[in-house]
Design an enzyme around this catalytic site. Structure first.
Site, PDB file in Angstrom:
ATOM      1  N   ASN A  49      89.115  20.805  76.655  1.00  0.00           N
ATOM      2  CA  ASN A  49      87.700  20.657  76.351  1.00  0.00           C
ATOM      3  C   ASN A  49      87.414  20.533  74.859  1.00  0.00           C
ATOM      4  OD1 ASN A  49      84.977  20.720  77.665  1.00  0.00           O
ATOM      5  ND2 ASN A  49      84.685  22.460  76.290  1.00  0.00           N
ATOM      6  N   HIS A  91      75.067  25.671  82.749  1.00  0.00           N
ATOM      7  CA  HIS A  91      75.534  24.663  83.721  1.00  0.00           C
ATOM      8  C   HIS A  91      75.185  25.042  85.171  1.00  0.00           C
ATOM      9  CE1 HIS A  91      77.662  23.123  80.293  1.00  0.00           C
ATOM     10  NE2 HIS A  91      78.538  24.122  80.267  1.00  0.00           N
ATOM     11  N   LYS A 116      84.900  29.477  73.004  1.00  0.00           N
ATOM     12  CA  LYS A 116      86.232  29.041  73.425  1.00  0.00           C
ATOM     13  C   LYS A 116      86.843  28.013  72.483  1.00  0.00           C
ATOM     14  CE  LYS A 116      84.250  26.091  77.107  1.00  0.00           C
ATOM     15  NZ  LYS A 116      82.855  26.551  76.948  1.00  0.00           N
TER      16      LYS A 116
END
Length: 429
Positions: free
Chosen positions: A143, A189, A120
């Site tokens: 981010n 995560h 990303k």
């Protein structure tokens, strides 16, 4: 600075005063909000102590607040303050939601939101670069490390390109992206979610926030992403899928080699086409793009050996494409591991002529690799690994830092790890 008129007269609790938290406090004040803030680190609290009108105090009581704004690093599933806010009926949000609230006060613009387990950052930077090449006013944020609220608003016709982690999506309720992108979903995560399905559902929310007529771009190379694409199939012309076996000629794009960058490039092409950028400008942007720091970044060539910094590869799924991109690799791998295997890299181990394991994972990764690649050394430190890899490599080889692990056992973050790699390469005799 980006602000919303709706914040005037409201009271916000802000937890976390790092980059995004600091920008959030400043934006809320500029928008007429009242702020009570806290950070567990005294140095960060002290940096805001002189901020006129800001209250620095432990956030024990959530009553009376209009919202709790938290850093994406705050675990919503376990942090007591998040639970206290929910019990008090106080919305728990992040800076991306504040940006969404501010959009009505901005000149007419568009927003691209990009998520995925891997790729990303590169895709965000690539879309941003193509837009700049085409002469479109654009900003990156989210981010990728650039707080969006701290940046000056774009003029009319601008495009905000946001890299969005699942954590940021969790803290966002009203971000209606003109183009939303999901690259892939692999296990990551999972300590923050109710299993892999919960993690995938977090990614899918990016599309649930879109209104009719806005475009979804989805990579279908994994089952979870393919299932999300199938659920969006009714959007017809507003859905673009990227198949994993699509072959494109990457030779004319120097910084976009390897199968992972094939998907990143296809996603960027789909986004910029949806935004109306012409094909010549897209091609020019792809050809002139330079790698992000710490992501397949060529840092030096010494005696015919290339040294590549891929410190941002913090899981095996992210490392696998880097191994695939070079024919003969001296692989520096290890750190604070996220799992007990390197299975995602198995298909590309035939490219590895030697592996040098470092950090907390060094003993485990040594055992995992010792019978699968010709040479494995338990180097321990990054500096030792660079010295030993450089001594063993021959012209045409690549010394690749692609750790497949988080950095927090030996470094502040992946950026510090990448900087240490560059310094070690520069220090070679």
């Amino acid at each position: 600075m980006i602000v919303a008129s709706d914040w005037a007269g409201k009271t916000f609790a802000v937890l976390g005063l790092a980059r995004s938290g600091a920008a959030t406090v400043s934006a809320l004040f500029a928008g007429g909000g009242r702020v009570v803030a806290w950070d567990s680190e005294p140095a960060k609290r002290e940096a805001f102590a002189a901020h006129d009108g800001l209250s620095i105090a432990p956030l024990d009581d959530m009553s009376g607040f209009d919202a709790l704004v938290v850093s994406p690093g705050v675990p919503l599933n376990t942090h007591p303050l998040a639970a206290a806010a929910r019990a008090a009926g106080v919305p728990v949000i992040g800076d991306i939601e504040l940006f969404a609230q501010a959009r009505k006060n901005l000149p007419p613009h568009k927003v691209v939101g990009i998520t995925g387990t891997n790729g990303k950052s590169t895709t965000t930077a690539l879309v941003h670069h193509i837009l700049k090449t085409a002469g479109v006013p654009t900003l990156m944020g989210g981010n990728i490390g650039l707080p969006i609220l701290g940046q000056a608003p774009l003029p009319e016709g601008g495009v905000y390109v946001l890299e969005l982690s699942s954590y940021q999506i969790d803290l966002t309720q009203s971000l209606d992206c003109d183009v939303a992108v999901l690259l892939n979903i692999t296990p990551d995560h999972l300590d923050r979610y109710d299993g892999f399905a919960g993690y995938a559902a977090s990614k899918a929310r990016l599309f649930a926030m879109q209104t009719a007529g806005h475009v979804a771009v989805v990579g279908t190379g994994d089952e979870a992403s393919a299932n999300i694409a199938q659920g969006l199939a009714g959007r017809t012309d507003d859905l673009v899928t990227i198949a994993p076996d699509t072959v494109i000629d990457q030779r004319r794009w120097p910084a976009l080699h390897g199968p992972h960058n094939a998907q990143n490039a296809q996603a960027a092409i789909a986004v910029t086409r949806a935004l109306g950028i012409d094909e010549a400008a897209i091609e020019a942007g792809l050809a002139s793009y330079a790698s992000l720091p710490h992501r397949m970044q060529h840092v030096a060539t010494r005696n015919g050996v290339a040294f590549v910094n891929d410190s941002k590869a913090t899981n095996p799924e992210s490392t696998a494409p880097a191994l695939a991109a070079f024919p003969r690799v001296h692989w520096i791998v290890g750190g604070k591991r996220k799992g007990d295997d390197l299975d995602a890299c198995a298909a590309h181990l035939d490219h590895v002529v030697a592996a040098y394991t470092i950090g907390e994972a060094a003993p485990l990764f040594f055992d995992l690799l010792k019978d699968k690649v010709p040479v494995v050394e338990q180097s321990g430190t990054l500096e030792a690994a660079v010295v030993h890899a450089a001594a063993a490599a021959r012209p045409g080889d690549t010394v690749l830092l692609s750790p497949a692990c988080a950095s927090f056992d030996q470094f502040r973050d992946y950026e510090a790890r990448g900087d240490a790699f560059r310094a070690a390469v520069e220090a070679l005799a």
